[in-house]
Design an enzyme around this catalytic site. Structure first.
Site, PDB file in Angstrom:
ATOM      1  N   THR A 187      -4.253  -8.214  10.812  1.00  0.00           N
ATOM      2  CA  THR A 187      -4.650  -6.887  10.302  1.00  0.00           C
ATOM      3  C   THR A 187      -4.251  -5.777  11.272  1.00  0.00           C
ATOM      4  O   THR A 187      -3.763  -4.726  10.863  1.00  0.00           O
ATOM      5  CB  THR A 187      -6.189  -6.854  10.097  1.00  0.00           C
ATOM      6  OG1 THR A 187      -6.525  -7.904   9.187  1.00  0.00           O
ATOM      7  CG2 THR A 187      -6.643  -5.521   9.536  1.00  0.00           C
TER       8      THR A 187
ATOM      9  N   PHE B 256     -14.961   2.724   8.396  1.00  0.00           N
ATOM     10  CA  PHE B 256     -13.635   3.173   7.959  1.00  0.00           C
ATOM     11  C   PHE B 256     -13.475   3.160   6.429  1.00  0.00           C
ATOM     12  O   PHE B 256     -12.383   3.391   5.918  1.00  0.00           O
ATOM     13  CB  PHE B 256     -12.535   2.319   8.607  1.00  0.00           C
ATOM     14  CG  PHE B 256     -12.647   0.836   8.345  1.00  0.00           C
ATOM     15  CD1 PHE B 256     -12.155   0.270   7.182  1.00  0.00           C
ATOM     16  CD2 PHE B 256     -13.222   0.003   9.294  1.00  0.00           C
ATOM     17  CE1 PHE B 256     -12.248  -1.096   6.946  1.00  0.00           C
ATOM     18  CE2 PHE B 256     -13.322  -1.378   9.072  1.00  0.00           C
ATOM     19  CZ  PHE B 256     -12.828  -1.916   7.887  1.00  0.00           C
TER      20      PHE B 256
ATOM     21  N   HIS C  88      -1.774  -5.843   1.729  1.00  0.00           N
ATOM     22  CA  HIS C  88      -3.047  -6.568   1.608  1.00  0.00           C
ATOM     23  C   HIS C  88      -2.746  -7.897   0.939  1.00  0.00           C
ATOM     24  O   HIS C  88      -1.876  -7.956   0.065  1.00  0.00           O
ATOM     25  CB  HIS C  88      -4.030  -5.792   0.720  1.00  0.00           C
ATOM     26  CG  HIS C  88      -5.179  -6.641   0.263  1.00  0.00           C
ATOM     27  ND1 HIS C  88      -6.305  -6.840   1.022  1.00  0.00           N
ATOM     28  CD2 HIS C  88      -5.341  -7.410  -0.863  1.00  0.00           C
ATOM     29  CE1 HIS C  88      -7.115  -7.680   0.384  1.00  0.00           C
ATOM     30  NE2 HIS C  88      -6.546  -8.033  -0.759  1.00  0.00           N
TER      31      HIS C  88
ATOM     32  N   ASN D 291      -1.612  -0.295   7.415  1.00  0.00           N
ATOM     33  CA  ASN D 291      -1.001  -1.581   7.776  1.00  0.00           C
ATOM     34  C   ASN D 291      -0.185  -2.207   6.639  1.00  0.00           C
ATOM     35  O   ASN D 291       0.014  -3.419   6.593  1.00  0.00           O
ATOM     36  CB  ASN D 291      -2.062  -2.538   8.321  1.00  0.00           C
ATOM     37  CG  ASN D 291      -3.138  -2.850   7.298  1.00  0.00           C
ATOM     38  OD1 ASN D 291      -3.093  -2.340   6.176  1.00  0.00           O
ATOM     39  ND2 ASN D 291      -4.072  -3.695   7.657  1.00  0.00           N
TER      40      ASN D 291
ATOM     41  N   LYS E 144       0.825  -1.206   0.000  1.00  0.00           N
ATOM     42  CA  LYS E 144       0.000   0.000   0.000  1.00  0.00           C
ATOM     43  C   LYS E 144       0.867   1.267   0.000  1.00  0.00           C
ATOM     44  O   LYS E 144       2.097   1.184   0.184  1.00  0.00           O
ATOM     45  CB  LYS E 144      -0.921  -0.052   1.227  1.00  0.00           C
ATOM     46  CG  LYS E 144      -1.881  -1.264   1.197  1.00  0.00           C
ATOM     47  CD  LYS E 144      -2.680  -1.351   2.490  1.00  0.00           C
ATOM     48  CE  LYS E 144      -3.621  -2.530   2.494  1.00  0.00           C
ATOM     49  NZ  LYS E 144      -4.356  -2.653   3.766  1.00  0.00           N
TER      50      LYS E 144
ATOM     51  N   ARG F   9       3.652  -6.765   9.318  1.00  0.00           N
ATOM     52  CA  ARG F   9       2.960  -5.777  10.168  1.00  0.00           C
ATOM     53  C   ARG F   9       3.569  -5.745  11.567  1.00  0.00           C
ATOM     54  O   ARG F   9       3.644  -4.687  12.193  1.00  0.00           O
ATOM     55  CB  ARG F   9       1.473  -6.081  10.210  1.00  0.00           C
ATOM     56  CG  ARG F   9       0.777  -5.745   8.887  1.00  0.00           C
ATOM     57  CD  ARG F   9      -0.523  -6.462   8.749  1.00  0.00           C
ATOM     58  NE  ARG F   9      -1.299  -6.055   7.585  1.00  0.00           N
ATOM     59  CZ  ARG F   9      -2.307  -6.771   7.092  1.00  0.00           C
ATOM     60  NH1 ARG F   9      -2.652  -7.917   7.658  1.00  0.00           N
ATOM     61  NH2 ARG F   9      -2.963  -6.344   6.037  1.00  0.00           N
TER      62      ARG F   9
ATOM     63  N   GLU G 196      -9.665 -10.560  -7.353  1.00  0.00           N
ATOM     64  CA  GLU G 196      -8.750  -9.424  -7.170  1.00  0.00           C
ATOM     65  C   GLU G 196      -7.680  -9.383  -8.267  1.00  0.00           C
ATOM     66  O   GLU G 196      -7.297  -8.304  -8.736  1.00  0.00           O
ATOM     67  CB  GLU G 196      -8.115  -9.508  -5.775  1.00  0.00           C
ATOM     68  CG  GLU G 196      -9.154  -9.299  -4.672  1.00  0.00           C
ATOM     69  CD  GLU G 196      -8.630  -9.547  -3.262  1.00  0.00           C
ATOM     70  OE1 GLU G 196      -7.432  -9.834  -3.081  1.00  0.00           O
ATOM     71  OE2 GLU G 196      -9.447  -9.463  -2.312  1.00  0.00           O
TER      72      GLU G 196
ATOM     73  N   ARG H 125      -0.539 -14.572   4.145  1.00  0.00           N
ATOM     74  CA  ARG H 125      -1.246 -13.896   5.236  1.00  0.00           C
ATOM     75  C   ARG H 125      -0.486 -14.042   6.553  1.00  0.00           C
ATOM     76  O   ARG H 125      -0.501 -13.155   7.408  1.00  0.00           O
ATOM     77  CB  ARG H 125      -2.689 -14.390   5.327  1.00  0.00           C
ATOM     78  CG  ARG H 125      -3.507 -13.869   4.128  1.00  0.00           C
ATOM     79  CD  ARG H 125      -4.923 -14.371   4.112  1.00  0.00           C
ATOM     80  NE  ARG H 125      -5.739 -13.788   5.173  1.00  0.00           N
ATOM     81  CZ  ARG H 125      -6.343 -12.614   5.090  1.00  0.00           C
ATOM     82  NH1 ARG H 125      -6.189 -11.845   4.028  1.00  0.00           N
ATOM     83  NH2 ARG H 125      -7.084 -12.175   6.082  1.00  0.00           N
TER      84      ARG H 125
ATOM     85  N   TYR I   9     -12.375  -3.271  -2.451  1.00  0.00           N
ATOM     86  CA  TYR I   9     -12.839  -3.357  -1.058  1.00  0.00           C
ATOM     87  C   TYR I   9     -14.367  -3.325  -0.946  1.00  0.00           C
ATOM     88  O   TYR I   9     -14.890  -2.905   0.097  1.00  0.00           O
ATOM     89  CB  TYR I   9     -12.233  -2.219  -0.242  1.00  0.00           C
ATOM     90  CG  TYR I   9     -10.783  -2.456   0.171  1.00  0.00           C
ATOM     91  CD1 TYR I   9     -10.424  -3.596   0.892  1.00  0.00           C
ATOM     92  CD2 TYR I   9      -9.794  -1.533  -0.138  1.00  0.00           C
ATOM     93  CE1 TYR I   9      -9.097  -3.817   1.269  1.00  0.00           C
ATOM     94  CE2 TYR I   9      -8.466  -1.751   0.245  1.00  0.00           C
ATOM     95  CZ  TYR I   9      -8.135  -2.890   0.951  1.00  0.00           C
ATOM     96  OH  TYR I   9      -6.838  -3.101   1.331  1.00  0.00           O
TER      97      TYR I   9
HETATM   98  P1  CMP Z   1      -6.717  -5.296   4.427  1.00  0.00           P
HETATM   99  O1  CMP Z   1      -6.159  -6.604   4.845  1.00  0.00           O
HETATM  100  O2  CMP Z   1      -6.289  -4.728   3.123  1.00  0.00           O
HETATM  101  O3  CMP Z   1      -8.312  -5.392   4.438  1.00  0.00           O
HETATM  102  C1  CMP Z   1      -9.159  -4.309   4.735  1.00  0.00           C
HETATM  103  C2  CMP Z   1      -8.413  -3.103   5.169  1.00  0.00           C
HETATM  104  O4  CMP Z   1      -9.195  -2.162   5.875  1.00  0.00           O
HETATM  105  C3  CMP Z   1      -7.342  -3.504   6.179  1.00  0.00           C
HETATM  106  O5  CMP Z   1      -6.333  -4.219   5.549  1.00  0.00           O
HETATM  107  C4  CMP Z   1      -6.974  -2.163   6.762  1.00  0.00           C
HETATM  108  O6  CMP Z   1      -6.123  -1.419   5.891  1.00  0.00           O
HETATM  109  C5  CMP Z   1      -8.338  -1.491   6.785  1.00  0.00           C
HETATM  110  N1  CMP Z   1      -8.957  -1.583   8.115  1.00  0.00           N
HETATM  111  C6  CMP Z   1      -9.402  -2.666   8.752  1.00  0.00           C
HETATM  112  N2  CMP Z   1      -9.929  -2.329   9.952  1.00  0.00           N
HETATM  113  C7  CMP Z   1      -9.822  -1.003  10.052  1.00  0.00           C
HETATM  114  C8  CMP Z   1     -10.205  -0.050  11.032  1.00  0.00           C
HETATM  115  N3  CMP Z   1     -10.814  -0.434  12.159  1.00  0.00           N
HETATM  116  N4  CMP Z   1      -9.946   1.243  10.804  1.00  0.00           N
HETATM  117  C9  CMP Z   1      -9.357   1.627   9.651  1.00  0.00           C
HETATM  118  N5  CMP Z   1      -8.969   0.783   8.662  1.00  0.00           N
HETATM  119  C10 CMP Z   1      -9.204  -0.518   8.873  1.00  0.00           C
END
Ligand code: CMP
Length: 134
Positions: free
Chosen positions: A91, A57, A115, A112, A9, A102, A126, A85, A49
């Site tokens: 996450t 969010f 993805h 984070n 990202k 992470r 995807e 993963r 997404y």
């Molecule tokens: P990802 O694994 O790409 O899948 C969904 C994304 O949403 C996640 O990583 C984060 O970047 C984002 N995300 C998930 N939970 C939250 C949260 N509580 N607040 C903000 N962003 C979030």
């Protein structure tokens, strides 16, 4: 053989972590079979997404992903979805195992770094979205 879609990202690119992150996947023995840098459109990120569109969010997530360059990858290998993963970590970086991407490099779950697809069906969906041309 399985494949998965991985995104490094904008924070990963801004922080010059692309090389280190790619190294972690490669050192594990996984094969990167496609790689490109792009600044994704809002439409692409919203489609990617779509399952989160009702989450509080979502707007912040779309702004984050569209603010700069993203590195999109296809990675292949045995059990690659689960393995990637695990390398990425939970996450929420506070919960991520130390040694995961992470765990090592991220602090908050809204930025984070990476993805990865969560199932073979998501991976195919995807990959089509991010690598539709050729
Ligand atoms: P990802 O694994 O790409 O899948 C969904 C994304 O949403 C996640 O990583 C984060 O970047 C984002 N995300 C998930 N939970 C939250 C949260 N509580 N607040 C903000 N962003 C979030």
């Amino acid at each position: 053989m399985e494949r998965t879609l991985v995104l490094l990202k904008p924070d990963a690119v801004e922080r010059r972590l692309v090389g280190r992150i790619l190294g972690l996947y490669e050192e594990k023995g996984l094969q990167i079979t496609a790689l490109k840098m792009l600044k994704p459109s809002r439409e692409l990120v919203e489609a990617h997404y779509a399952e989160h569109k009702d989450k509080p969010f979502f707007a912040e997530l779309v702004t984050y992903l569209t603010r700069g360059m993203v590195c999109a990858l296809i990675i292949e290998g045995e059990n690659v979805i689960k393995t990637v993963r695990k390398i990425n970590g939970a996450t929420d970086p506070a919960e991520a195992e130390m040694g995961s991407i992470r765990g090592l490099f991220a602090l908050t779950k809204n930025e984070n770094l990476v993805h990865a697809s969560d199932s073979p069906e998501s991976a195919e969906r995807e990959i089509k979205l991010w690598f539709s041309q050729g």
